[in-house]
Structures are given as structure tokens and as C-alpha cells.
Scaffold this motif. Structure first.
Motif, PDB file in Angstrom:
ATOM      1  N   LEU A 302       0.831  -1.200   0.000  1.00 11.62           N
ATOM      2  CA  LEU A 302       0.000   0.000   0.000  1.00 11.62           C
ATOM      3  C   LEU A 302       0.870   1.256   0.000  1.00 11.62           C
ATOM      4  O   LEU A 302       0.688   2.159  -0.828  1.00 11.62           O
ATOM      5  CB  LEU A 302      -0.885  -0.031   1.251  1.00 11.62           C
ATOM      6  N   ILE A 303       1.857   1.281   0.908  1.00 11.82           N
ATOM      7  CA  ILE A 303       2.725   2.453   1.013  1.00 11.82           C
ATOM      8  C   ILE A 303       3.466   2.682  -0.297  1.00 11.82           C
ATOM      9  O   ILE A 303       3.525   3.798  -0.816  1.00 11.82           O
ATOM     10  CB  ILE A 303       3.728   2.273   2.167  1.00 11.82           C
ATOM     11  N   SER A 305       2.693   1.579  -3.330  1.00  8.52           N
ATOM     12  CA  SER A 305       1.830   1.934  -4.449  1.00  8.52           C
ATOM     13  C   SER A 305       1.613   3.436  -4.466  1.00  8.52           C
ATOM     14  O   SER A 305       1.754   4.090  -5.500  1.00  8.52           O
ATOM     15  CB  SER A 305       0.471   1.260  -4.348  1.00  8.52           C
ATOM     16  N   VAL A 306       1.281   3.982  -3.284  1.00  9.03           N
ATOM     17  CA  VAL A 306       1.036   5.417  -3.203  1.00  9.03           C
ATOM     18  C   VAL A 306       2.282   6.181  -3.647  1.00  9.03           C
ATOM     19  O   VAL A 306       2.239   7.055  -4.519  1.00  9.03           O
ATOM     20  CB  VAL A 306       0.647   5.818  -1.760  1.00  9.03           C
ATOM     21  N   TYR A 307       3.439   5.788  -3.114  1.00  8.47           N
ATOM     22  CA  TYR A 307       4.694   6.469  -3.418  1.00  8.47           C
ATOM     23  C   TYR A 307       4.978   6.432  -4.917  1.00  8.47           C
ATOM     24  O   TYR A 307       5.257   7.444  -5.545  1.00  8.47           O
ATOM     25  CB  TYR A 307       5.816   5.795  -2.636  1.00  8.47           C
ATOM     26  N   VAL A 309       2.989   5.638  -7.541  1.00  8.17           N
ATOM     27  CA  VAL A 309       1.989   6.306  -8.393  1.00  8.17           C
ATOM     28  C   VAL A 309       2.213   7.817  -8.368  1.00  8.17           C
ATOM     29  O   VAL A 309       2.256   8.473  -9.405  1.00  8.17           O
ATOM     30  CB  VAL A 309       0.562   5.935  -7.934  1.00  8.17           C
ATOM     31  N   VAL A 310       2.418   8.360  -7.171  1.00  2.00           N
ATOM     32  CA  VAL A 310       2.638   9.808  -7.058  1.00  2.00           C
ATOM     33  C   VAL A 310       3.894  10.212  -7.819  1.00  2.00           C
ATOM     34  O   VAL A 310       3.890  11.168  -8.602  1.00  2.00           O
ATOM     35  CB  VAL A 310       2.751  10.229  -5.573  1.00  2.00           C
TER      36      VAL A 310
END
Lengths: 320, 429
Positions: A302-303, A305-307, A309-310
Motif C-alpha cells: 500500500l505504502i 503503491s502510493v509512493y 503512483v505519485v
């Protein structure tokens, strides 16, 4: 020139022809497919046996009440372990420490490695020698790293406190004091992660065309501006990949922290793998420990993916 | 296209994370192992942890003479170390490769017994062997009414002092059957100077020391046994940590750095003369007899006594038999042989530990004549009592996840005694 083009064109022409004549289920295609399967299986088998099956079993254990007792009966208990885990403050404390540890090590390693790689990329004397010296920490097993640094940090006989003593400072109980233990461990994490990060960034820097630097220099950009506007954008993909990998590795790291502090003092360096290890092998509750493992994998995914993608979205915006 | 890059990177990372996380699981299956030798003779594997050369010699002497007398049952020693012994054993047991005869200590072996890995020795041990060891010590190796180990030797915590530093401070070396905690505090205060702390105490992992010495103040911590155990942390239980805390932070006579170190780290300070006294396991007397600097004039002080007397929890070293061994009977017969006064006495003497059996204790008393601290070490044996924590199933896990961290926080002056009691109570069960 034309011969080469023809040679390149032939296989595609042949495949197009055969596709037209034989159709997808012709005898020759089936034979080819069997051949392909026969070729892939020997390579796939070890992956399935040593990676996929243990992983699936590990994930599945998280949904059972398995223990390490002799001839233990294993029962499926659904999400009970996860419900229990949600209320386990000790685990979430440890999770928080893990995030602080992995993020600090990944980010600071990235910054230090960037500086070191720039230095090694510059035309300094003894370049081959310094590049080899930088690799030394990489050659050390984590346990050896841990033992060496425990000696360095030793409160009575460590060289670090001896050096501080020269300036009339200290002694500091680096690994025993509640406020310095985690930072001290993070420094060791950075030290041991520096070589591979540096090597990757150095390779990335060397793939940036020198023309870009020359053009920027012609336009009057100084070293700092060239670093900011040429080197850094060129390294972006490598930097994202290596900091992500560093984060995963350190979040799952066990050896260094176990040797340095065993999670002490007072649980101040109890990162999640240590906590899971205690649950699995001291408490002998591997079902519950596997549930922790499942949660950790999901959390990292999760962590990251966010990193990622951003980061990639910013990169896209930056280019368009 | 660019979006694809992101997805591919993500997929690769997911695969990487999963692969890394796959390393933490084990499998839950028991299994036996066949120890038959080639020519019909049985071979028994005996995992020994003895680390002093003298103790190793005593173990091999006993094994050699057994092997000579019993050509059909050969015992093979597997030398292992105390460090990581628990991890090694749990891997061996779950992997079905545990040796036939297992050396360990009571507090650590009891969880394996509760999990069903150890054979019941009640019927196999001879009456002589059973009668030779006091009832209270058998208690500490009895799980669910089964004797799961033969108790061999025990350690007690002793105060070692630098006699020259005591003399320089004008303190008389205490004599007698026991010494109170107040006396310890007074001597520590008297010997503390600008360069020297009165007391150095390696409490990096404080759990075992605190649980053991708490007996002196009637600090039982637990009542009940097996799964049904209640915890109570009252004034009796807190007495030991509070007194240590007081010496470290009120009197400043106990080196607070030593509270984060191991016993052997502090021994180095003791050799170096920067602490006047140190509390150590009695086994360190064996190391000191060999390693201490020539000019260090060290003495052993009388056993520490709390309000209940000089009581300490008895946590004997143990020899157990693997229930999945193909030759439980032969292994038990070997233990009967191994449990002789001569063998245990020799091991105890080499390790500077107290023999559990009466016959071995007599041998040690005669042979040492009380030299090298043996008079005080053997005197402390009278205060060794069975402790409730040995019978609490979840103790081993609670010790690592709750007790040690909480005590470290309290002894590091991070939390109050009330918070300590609260953490210990809430962390149980």
C-alpha cells in the motif's frame, strides 16, 4: 543494407504465412506449444516449489490457529487472527518503529548515495581505487556488520566514545540509551545499504548523455544548477526504484537490528520482523505470526503503491 | 506507455515484497528420527551445551565410559552453545531432527514439555537418582505431573567484591550466612568515589535476575499452573527492581550504564577496577578464577537476603529425552548412568554451579574445600526454592515481549514503578 532488411523481414513473413495456413490449433502449433511448455517447466518448477507454494502456505497459515506444538491440530479460524491483531497495540507500536526505521534508512541512504555517487563520478584521482573501497560494506554479512558496529558503539571501550573523549564529550551509551538507540541503529542501516545504492546511482549518472551537461554549461549553468536540472531529472527513475527497494529491504531486515540491540532498550528498536519472530518462535504461535506477516506485506504494498503512483505522475507532468 | 511503466514497476515490487515476506514461515509437524547404527548397535545423539573445558571433559569422560560398558548403545556428543540454543531446539523439534538427549535449563525447556516434545522420565529414572535430588528441585522440572528432565546443576546470583577497594573505603568484608540488601546498599554508597561506582550490575536482560531474586522478598508473580495462571505484581514483586533503581538514581552508587550491559561486559569493568562490586551468576566464579588480573583481590560476599531470607528461584540445568526418539528407554538408561555424583560433581565444579543432587554436592564440598568462593556458593544452595514462574506456560513468551522491555524501561528511568506494574499485569494473558 537491403540484405539485412530482408533477413529481418523473413521470420515475420513466415509466421504470418503459417498463421494464415495452419490456424491457431493446427498440428504444428500444438507441437510448438508443447515444446514451449516443456522448455518452461524446468525453469518454473523450482520457483513453484521453493517460492510459490511456501508463500501460499505462509499466507494461508495466517488464517489458522497453527502453533509449533508437537502434532498440533491446525484449524481454519477465518479472520480471527486479524481481528486480534487490529487491537494489538504492541504490534502497532512496533509497526510505527518499522516505518520510522525503513523510511529514514531509505531516504537518508538515497541522499548520502547521491552525494557519494556524484563524488565518484567526478574526475578525481585514484578513481578505480575509491570505487572499490566504497563497495566494502556490501561484502559484509549483516551479522558481521552488527558485531563490528556494536564494538564501535561500545560505551566503555568503543572507538566512537574514545574519539568523543578527545574533545571532552561523552561517554554516550549509544545502543543502551532510549533516545540514541534508534538513530544509532539507523546509521548502521545507512552504512550497510550505501554501496548498492551508490553503484546503481553511479551507473544511472553515467547513462546521462554528456552533451546535456555540455549544453547546460554553455548556457551558463554552474555545477549546482546542472546537478539540479540535468543529473537529478535523469536519475529520477533509478532513484525511485532504489529507494523503494531500500524501503522494502530495510522494513524486512532482521539481522542487523537483532545483533545490535535485539529490539531493546525497552522495545525502542523492536522493528516488525523482530516482533513477528518473537511471536512465531518464542510464543510458538505461528498462525498469529503469519497473520502479522500478511499484514506487513499488504502494508508495504500500500505504502509503495502510493509512493510510486505519485512519483510517476509527477514525472509525467514534468515532461508534458 | 508511461502508465504501463508504473504498473510494471509496481508488479515487480509486489513480487519482490511477497518473495521477501515468504521467508518467515515455518511448518508445524512433528516427526521421529531413526538412530540405528549400521551394525545393529543403537546410536543416541546427545546435545550438550557445556562450555567450560572442564565440564566438557567431564561429559566426555562419562560418555566414553558408558560407551565402553554398553557396546549396543553408543552415545554421540553433539556440542552446541548456550547462545541461540532455544532457536536451535525449536527448529530441531519442529523439523523432526531433535537429538535424543537434550541439555538445557528448566525455565526454557518447560515450554517444549507443554508442547509435548519431551518424554516422561518418572518411571525410567532409578529410585536412587530420584532420591538423590531434593523434592523442591524435582518440582521445577515437573510438568502436568510428569518429570520431563533430570536437573543437574543450578546457578545462584552472587555478589563479588574487590576487597582492596572495600578496604580503601574502610568497609569490612561482610561475613556470615547472608547479607541484607541494606548492607549491599551501604557498601555500594561507601565505595562510590569520583572514579569508581560501588556496584556494577549487568542487567541488559534483567528478567531472569529479577524473577530469581524476587523470591527473597516473597515476590511470586504467579499463582496457579499450566494454562490457568494469574499474575499479581504487588510491593513484594517490585521490591528488587525498586531497590536497584534506588541505588542507580537516588544514591548514584550503581553504574546506570551497567544496567544496559551484559554480565560479562560488567565483569570487564570489575577487572578494570571501575566498579567495587558486581552481581553475577555463580558460574562467573569459574571465569574469574581463570581470567581475573593477578593483582585483583576478589572475594565472594554472603548470599543476598530479602525480607523472607536468602531465597532465590531454583532454575536448574536439565537433561531431557526427546519423546520422538526411537530409543527413549536406552536414552533414559543413559541418564541414570550420567546422573552419578562423580559426573555431576565434576561438571558443577568446572562450571562453578551448585549440584542439584546431594551426593554431588558432598563431593564438591570435599574436593574444593571452600576455595575460590565455593563456601559462599554452596551456602547459597540452601536458599534455592522452586519458583511459580517455571510452571507458567506463557512465561517464556511474556519474558521476552513484556517483562524484559518493561524492566529495561524502568531501570532506564523512563517509567515509574506503578507503570512497570501496570505494563507487566496488562501484558499477561
Amino acid at each position: 543494407m537491403s540484405a539485412a532488411t530482408a533477413a529481418v523481414a523473413t521470420p515475420s513473413a513466415r509466421s504470418a504465412r503459417s498463421r494464415r495456413s495452419g490456424g491457431p490449433s493446427g498440428p504444428r502449433q500444438r507441437a510448438e506449444r508443447r515444446e514451449a511448455i516443456a522448455l518452461v517447466i524446468p525453469a518454473l518448477l523450482p520457483i513453484i516449489v521453493f517460492s510459490v507454494i511456501p508463500l501460499a502456505v505462509g499466507v494461508a497459515l495466517g488464517f489458522t490457529n497453527a502453533t509449533l506444538a508437537r502434532n498440533a491440530t491446525i484449524e481454519f479460524i477465518g479472520f480471527d487472527n486479524f481481528v486480534k491483531l487490529a487491537g494489538d497495540t504492541a504490534f502497532w507500536n512496533s509497526f510505527g518503529i518499522g516505518i520510522v526505521w525503513a523510511t529514514s534508512v531509505a531516504v537518508l541512504t538515497g541522499v548520502c548515495a547521491l552525494a557519494l555517487a556524484s563524488l565518484l563520478n567526478a574526475n578525481l584521482r585514484f578513481k578505480p581505487l575509491t570505487r572499490i573501497i566504497v563497495l566494502i560494506p556490501w561484502a559484509m554479512p549483516p551479522v558481521v556488520t552488527g558485531i563490528v558496529w556494536r564494538m564501535i558503539y561500545d560505551v566503555n571501550s568503543g572507538p566512537l566514545n574514545a574519539a568523543l573523549g578527545w574533545f571532552g564529550l561523552g561517554p554516550v551509551n549509544w545502543l543502551g540509551d532510549f533516545s540514541t538507540a534508534l538513530p544509532a541503529v539507523i546509521v548502521v542501516g545507512i552504512w550497510s545499504g550505501l554501496p548498492q545504492t551508490t553503484v546503481l546511482l553511479l551507473a544511472g549518472m553515467q547513462s546521462i548523455p554528456t552533451e546535456l551537461h555540455e549544453a547546460a554549461a554553455m548556457d551558463g549553468a554552474n555545477g549546482a544548477r546542472r546537478f539540479w536540472h540535468v543529473t537529478l531529472p535523469g536519475l529520477r527513475s533509478v532513484l525511485i526504484a532504489i529507494t523503494s527497494i531500500d524501503f522494502i529491504w530495510n522494513f524486512n531486515d532482521f539481522g542487523i537490528v537483532y545483533v545490535l540491540t535485539e529490539g531493546g532498550p525497552g522495545g525502542r528498536t523492536m522493528i516488525p520482523p523482530l516482533f513477528t519472530y518473537l511471536e512465531a518462535f518464542r510464543n510458538r504461535e505461528i498462525g498469529y505470526a503469519s497473520a502479522m506477516g500478511d499484514v506487513l506485506v499488504l502494508a508495504i504494498l500500500l505504502i509503495l503503491s502510493v509512493y510510486i503512483v505519485v512519483q510517476f505522475r509527477q514525472q509525467k507532468e514534468g515532461r508534458s | 506507455m508511461k502508465k504501463n511503466h508504473g504498473i510494471v514497476a509496481l508488479a515487480l515490487l509486489s513480487a519482490g515484497t511477497l518473495a521477501l515476506a515468504g521467508c518467515q514461515q515455518g511448518s508445524a509437524s512433528g516427526g521421529g528420527e531413526d538412530g540405528d547404527g549400521g551394525d545393529g548397535a543403537v546410536t543416541l545423539q546427545f546435545q550438550s551445551l557445556s562450555d567450560q573445558p572442564g565440564a566438557q571433559a567431564a561429559v566426555s569422560a562419562a560418555v566414553d565410559s558408558w560407551n565402553a560398558d554398553n557396546p549396543d548403545v553408543q552415545v554421540e556428543i553433539l556440542q552446541a552453545g548456550w547462545d541461540g540454543a532455544y532457536d536451535k531446539l525449536i527448529t530441531q523439534f519442529t523439523g523432526g531432527t531433535a537429538p535424543d538427549i537434550i541439555h538445557f535449563d528448566a525455565a526454557s525447556i518447560v515450554p517444549f514439555a507443554s508442547d509435548g516434545y519431551l518424554a516422561d522420565l518418572s518411571d525410567g529414572l532409578s529410585d536412587e537418582v530420584l532420591a538423590d535430588v531434593p523434592e523442591g528441585i524435582w518440582d521445577s522440572v515437573t510438568v502436568n505431573d510428569q518429570i520431563i528432565a533430570y536437573p543437574s546443576t543450578m546457578q545462584s546470583y552472587m555478589v563479588f567484591a574487590n576487597a582492596d577497594l572495600l578496604a580503601a573505603a574502610g568497609v569490612e568484608v561482610p561475613t556470615g550466612d547472608s547479607m541484607t540488601w541494606d548492607q549491599l546498599r551501604e557498601i555500594a554508597q561507601a565505595t562510590t568515589t569520583a572514579d569508581v561506582y560501588g556496584l556494577g550490575w549487568g542487567l541488559g536482560s534483567p528478567a531472569a535476575t529479577v524473577m530469581t531474586l524476587a523470591q527473597g522478598f516473597g515476590g511470586d508473580f504467579f499463582s496457579g499452573s499450566g494454562d490457568d495462571v494469574q499474575i499479581e505484581v504487588g510491593p513484594n514483586e517490585l521490591e528488587v527492581p525498586e531497590r536497584i533503581h534506588q541505588m542507580a538514581y537516588e544514591d548514584a552508587s550503581l553504574d546506570p550504564v551497567s544496567l544496559t550491559q551484559s554480565g560479562s561486559d560488567v565483569l570487564a569493568s570489575f577487572y578494570g577496577g571501575t566498579v567495587a562490586m558486581t552481581v553475577q551468576g555463580s558460574f562467573q566464579a569459574a571465569n574469574m578464577a581463570g581470567d581475573a588480573p593477578e593483582d585483583l583481590n576478589w572475594v565472594t560476599l554472603p548470599p543476598l537476603a530479602g525480607s523472607e531470607g536468602a531465597l532465590q528461584a531454583a532454575n536448574p540445568q536439565t537433561y531431557s529425552v526427546n519423546i520422538d526418539s526411537a530409543h527413549v528407554e536406552e536414552a533414559t538408561a543413559f541418564l541414570n548412568y550420567f546422573a552419578s555424583g562423580e559426573t555431576i560433581g565434576a561438571i558443577a565444579q568446572a562450571d562453578a554451579l551448585i549440584p542439584a543432587s546431594t551426593s554431588a554436592r558432598e563431593i564438591v564440598a570435599t574436593e574444593t574445600g571452600g576455595e575460590n568462593g565455593w563456601d559462599q556458593i554452596l551456602a547459597s544452595a540452601d536458599g534455592l526454592v522452586g519458583a511459580p514462574f517455571l510452571h507458567a506456560d506463557a512465561y517464556a513468551a511474556w519474558k521476552d515481549t513484556v517483562l524484559n522491555p518493561a524492566l529495561q524501561q524502568y531501570l532506564g528511568d523512563q517509567i515509574t514503578a506503578d507503570q512497570l506494574a501496570q505494563q507487566l499485569t496488562e501484558g499477561w494473558g
